[in-house]
Design a protein around this motif. Structure first.
Motif, mmCIF file in Angstrom:
data_model
loop_
_atom_site.group_PDB
_atom_site.id
_atom_site.type_symbol
_atom_site.label_atom_id
_atom_site.label_comp_id
_atom_site.label_asym_id
_atom_site.label_seq_id
_atom_site.Cartn_x
_atom_site.Cartn_y
_atom_site.Cartn_z
ATOM 1 N N LYS A 17 5.884 13.977 -66.873
ATOM 2 C CA LYS A 17 7.112 14.493 -66.712
ATOM 3 C C LYS A 17 7.965 14.182 -66.321
ATOM 4 C CE LYS A 17 5.329 19.052 -67.776
ATOM 5 N NZ LYS A 17 4.845 20.265 -67.187
ATOM 6 N N PRO A 18 9.340 13.108 -66.068
ATOM 7 C CA PRO A 18 10.144 13.013 -65.884
ATOM 8 C C PRO A 18 10.221 13.488 -64.129
ATOM 9 C CG PRO A 18 11.194 13.829 -67.666
ATOM 10 C CD PRO A 18 9.455 13.793 -67.761
ATOM 11 N N GLY A 19 10.699 13.048 -63.176
ATOM 12 C CA GLY A 19 11.239 13.952 -61.603
ATOM 13 C C GLY A 19 9.993 14.255 -60.737
ATOM 14 N N GLU A 20 8.445 14.174 -61.953
ATOM 15 C CA GLU A 20 7.300 14.432 -60.939
ATOM 16 C C GLU A 20 6.438 13.576 -60.690
ATOM 17 O OE1 GLU A 20 5.948 18.012 -63.184
ATOM 18 O OE2 GLU A 20 7.094 18.890 -63.667
ATOM 19 N N LEU A 29 8.678 12.359 -56.157
ATOM 20 C CA LEU A 29 8.924 13.725 -54.878
ATOM 21 C C LEU A 29 7.225 14.273 -54.505
ATOM 22 C CD1 LEU A 29 12.247 15.115 -55.623
ATOM 23 C CD2 LEU A 29 11.854 12.394 -54.704
ATOM 24 N N ARG A 30 7.027 14.892 -55.576
ATOM 25 C CA ARG A 30 5.559 15.815 -54.757
ATOM 26 C C ARG A 30 4.727 14.836 -55.274
ATOM 27 N NH1 ARG A 30 4.740 21.282 -55.275
ATOM 28 N NH2 ARG A 30 2.242 21.441 -55.154
ATOM 29 N N GLY A 31 3.734 14.616 -53.574
ATOM 30 C CA GLY A 31 2.679 13.775 -53.543
ATOM 31 C C GLY A 31 3.422 12.883 -52.885
ATOM 32 N N HIS A 32 4.519 12.132 -53.131
ATOM 33 C CA HIS A 32 4.679 10.937 -52.912
ATOM 34 C C HIS A 32 4.604 10.577 -51.374
ATOM 35 C CE1 HIS A 32 7.573 7.163 -51.439
ATOM 36 N NE2 HIS A 32 6.845 6.844 -53.139
ATOM 37 N N PRO A 33 3.768 9.942 -50.780
ATOM 38 C CA PRO A 33 3.191 9.594 -49.799
ATOM 39 C C PRO A 33 4.828 9.909 -47.808
ATOM 40 C CG PRO A 33 1.872 7.408 -50.853
ATOM 41 C CD PRO A 33 3.140 8.805 -51.572
ATOM 42 N N TRP A 34 5.896 9.056 -48.289
ATOM 43 C CA TRP A 34 6.712 8.827 -47.309
ATOM 44 C C TRP A 34 7.260 10.004 -47.403
ATOM 45 C CZ3 TRP A 34 5.563 5.972 -43.780
ATOM 46 C CH2 TRP A 34 5.555 4.625 -44.165
ATOM 47 N N MET A 205 9.673 22.275 -47.828
ATOM 48 C CA MET A 205 9.170 21.473 -47.748
ATOM 49 C C MET A 205 8.174 20.811 -48.511
ATOM 50 S SD MET A 205 11.360 18.836 -45.142
ATOM 51 C CE MET A 205 11.073 17.631 -45.684
ATOM 52 N N GLY A 206 6.761 21.894 -47.802
ATOM 53 C CA GLY A 206 5.755 21.893 -48.007
ATOM 54 C C GLY A 206 5.190 22.421 -49.527
ATOM 55 N N ALA A 532 -8.987 4.396 -46.810
ATOM 56 C CA ALA A 532 -7.866 5.547 -46.700
ATOM 57 C C ALA A 532 -8.064 6.046 -48.557
ATOM 58 C CB ALA A 532 -6.889 5.436 -46.029
ATOM 59 N N GLY A 533 -6.784 6.012 -48.441
ATOM 60 C CA GLY A 533 -6.764 7.377 -49.606
ATOM 61 C C GLY A 533 -6.524 6.559 -50.990
ATOM 62 N N PRO A 534 -6.001 6.701 -51.873
ATOM 63 C CA PRO A 534 -5.929 6.485 -53.298
ATOM 64 C C PRO A 534 -5.344 5.664 -53.143
ATOM 65 C CG PRO A 534 -5.103 8.234 -53.652
ATOM 66 C CD PRO A 534 -5.657 8.406 -51.924
ATOM 67 N N SER A 535 -4.786 4.572 -54.252
ATOM 68 C CA SER A 535 -4.090 2.766 -54.111
ATOM 69 C C SER A 535 -2.155 3.831 -54.840
ATOM 70 C CB SER A 535 -4.566 2.440 -54.968
ATOM 71 O OG SER A 535 -5.351 1.833 -54.488
ATOM 72 N N VAL A 536 -2.073 4.278 -53.845
ATOM 73 C CA VAL A 536 -0.617 4.737 -54.095
ATOM 74 C C VAL A 536 0.567 3.726 -53.916
ATOM 75 C CG1 VAL A 536 0.904 6.568 -53.788
ATOM 76 C CG2 VAL A 536 -1.338 6.844 -53.168
ATOM 77 N N HIS A 537 1.367 3.583 -54.587
ATOM 78 C CA HIS A 537 2.682 2.727 -54.923
ATOM 79 C C HIS A 537 3.580 3.387 -53.622
ATOM 80 C CE1 HIS A 537 0.242 0.638 -58.557
ATOM 81 N NE2 HIS A 537 0.569 1.518 -59.121
ATOM 82 N N ILE A 538 3.816 2.919 -53.245
ATOM 83 C CA ILE A 538 5.091 3.903 -51.928
ATOM 84 C C ILE A 538 6.098 1.905 -51.696
ATOM 85 C CG2 ILE A 538 3.761 5.185 -51.536
ATOM 86 C CD1 ILE A 538 2.882 2.799 -48.862
#
Length: 538
Positions: A17-20, A29-34, A205-206, A532-538
């Motif tokens: 889904k776009p934007g999620e 946005l939701r769950g993005h590391p930064w 925000m949370g 650490a956690g999953p390999s997240v693209h940041i």
């Protein structure tokens, strides 16, 4: 030894889904590391700010509510003790039910407790709501670290923790300035009301941005007996230390509480080795760096929180500064912590924590010994020097010790590790305030009558002498009785201030010795070794 633990995103949106975006999406946005880091920063800033902002308000609270020194200490110790007792349990709650949920509950509870303190009309209610505030703060602090641990890949976790530590350092250092402005221009109640809008922002925000990720082998049960034993041990230890100046160290009541504390700690250690899912897995302490980081955090907080408690009384009651001027006098400490915290994160990420932490605690020791030389006439130049050096020494420890503790713990115990890190800091702060308070009270009690006699002042009746001693413990010189000659009144003030400064100087010498010990402990720290956690693209 390195361990590999996978995570599961429990409320992850559909990545299509776009934007999620899912856990691995660079655009969501939701769950993005930064964005996760920014969100939890608001929550931890609220708690960290509260840890020192109240110190500048203590004199105003004391005067407005007619509180004694013991009452004022409990406003600080009740909060710190509630945090210390609850943090590890709260971390386990996050590991079990999810750090996102625990964080949000903590944010709401902390803001609500803060509002309740602002409308409380007695010191007993202030203390009670401070305890509740501490429990809620315990929910959100380890949850914040757990969220970071699960959101950032190993190669970025150190940088994230560095920024997280910088937020805590800056918030902690900003407390005296913000507190001074609020107390002088608004009221001491506003020191607590400020948490309400900050908490509301963190909550919104949370709800929008945080994603709950948990380790697949997360704990499924609770160690109730472990919780009880640890809570009893912590309470009895700090209670005995706080009451010892009144009861005396050899009094049966003091010794009884200390004995119960020792037995409870021993029972806790024994039980944790037997429990199926222990509250605090003892296997974590097989890591020498993690153990060293925990001890280092305790010792650092002991000297800092214990020492800063008396600095506010020195500036306001001895030097006669207003609350805001007191905060401005602490500006070098504030500025150095704000500047040094992000720099320390970068240096520690690049070179490892050992050398920066050893050097930082040596600087903190120098500052503590320097502060022990202050007198009633010390000017802004000398106080700025020692406060600046102290800030430069404390910032790397707040950043580096966090990295050492959390980075060396397995992912499934991320919440417990976060709770351990925060518990170490809060226990150290609570013990520092209590122990150095006892040192202060003991020195004032011995110096005041001696200096009173040397000044050839008339002896006081028992009740008046006790009241004078209590006032001298916070640097307050009571008004001289009517008809007292001006020279005698001035002599009384000097005796009280000199007795207070003598006690404060001894307290800072003790804090400096503790900082030297902490520098030795820092030798055993090293970078986190667990993935650490999953390999997240940041």
């Amino acid at each position: 030894m390195s361990t590999q633990t996978s995570t599961v995103a429990h409320d992850a949106p559909d990545p299509a889904k776009p934007g999620e975006g899912g856990a691995d999406s660079p655009k969501g946005l939701r769950g993005h590391p930064w964005l996760t880091l920014v969100t939890v920063a608001f929550g931890v800033a609220m708690v960290a700010l509260d840890g020192t902002i109240v110190a500048i308000a203590n004199p105003a609270i004391q005067k407005d509510l007619g509180a004694s020194l013991a009452d004022v200490q409990w406003i600080t110790n009740g909060y710190l003790l509630a945090l210390a007792v609850s943090l590890i349990t709260a971390g386990k709650l996050g590991d079990r039910f999810g750090h996102r949920q625990t964080f949000l509950v903590g944010v709401v509870g902390f803001a609500a407790a803060s509002a309740a303190i602002g409308v409380a009309g007695s010191v007993s209610l202030v203390i009670a709501f401070r305890v509740l505030q501490g429990i809620c703060g315990a929910l959100l602090m380890p949850a914040a670290l757990g969220l970071l641990r699960a959101s950032f890949p190993a190669e970025r976790l150190n940088a994230a923790i560095g920024i997280w530590g910088a937020v805590i350092g800056a918030s902690t250092a900003a407390g005296p300035i913000v507190g001074g402005l609020l107390v002088e221009h608004v009221s001491w109640e506003s020191v607590f009301f400020i948490n309400v809008p900050v908490g509301a922002l963190a909550l919104v925000m949370g709800l929008v941005l945080l994603l709950d990720r948990r380790a697949e082998n997360a704990p499924r049960s609770f160690d109730v007996l472990g919780i009880v034993l640890l809570s009893v041990a912590m309470f009895c230890l700090v209670w005995a230390i706080i009451k010892a100046p009144d009861w005396h160290w050899g009094d049966p009541k003091t010794l009884t509480f200390l004995a119960v504390a020792v037995l409870s700690f021993a029972g806790f250690g024994f039980w944790e080795g037997k429990a199926k899912e222990p509250l605090l897995p003892l296997s974590m302490f097989r890591s020498v760096p993690l153990t060293a980081g925990t001890v280092l955090m305790v010792l650092m907080a002991f000297g800092f929180m214990g020492g800063i408690f008396f600095v506010t009384f020195y500036l306001q009651n001895v030097n006669g500064l207003s609350p805001v001027d007191s905060g401005l006098r602490l500006l070098p400490l504030t500025a150095m912590m704000i500047v040094a915290s992000p720099l320390a994160g970068t240096v520690i990420t690049k070179f490892g924590p050992r050398i920066p932490l050893v050097s930082a605690m040596v600087l903190a020791a120098v500052a503590m010994f320097g502060l022990s030389t202050l007198d009633a006439d010390s000017g802004i130049g000398i106080t700025s020097l020692w406060f600046g050096i102290l800030g430069l020494g404390l910032a790397p420890v707040m950043v580096g010790a966090t990295e050492v503790i959390v980075g060396n713990a397995p992912l499934e115990h991320a919440g417990v590790a976060g709770g351990l890190q925060q518990a170490a800091m809060q226990v150290g702060g609570s013990l520092g305030t209590a122990v150095l308070g006892a040192v202060m009270a003991s020195r004032v009690g011995s110096e005041l009558p001696k200096k009173w006699a040397e000044a050839k002042l008339p002896p006081l009746p028992g009740k008046q002498e006790a009241a004078l001693r209590e006032a001298a413990e916070v640097g307050v010189a009571p008004p001289a009785p009517k008809g007292t000659p001006a020279q005698a009144a001035e002599a009384m003030k000097h005796v009280v201030h000199d007795s207070f400064i003598s006690g404060m100087g001894l307290a800072f010498i003790c804090a400096g010795i503790v900082a030297v010990l902490a520098a030795g402990v820092a030798v055993f720290t090293s970078r986190g070794t667990n993935d650490a956690g999953p390999s997240v693209h940041i």
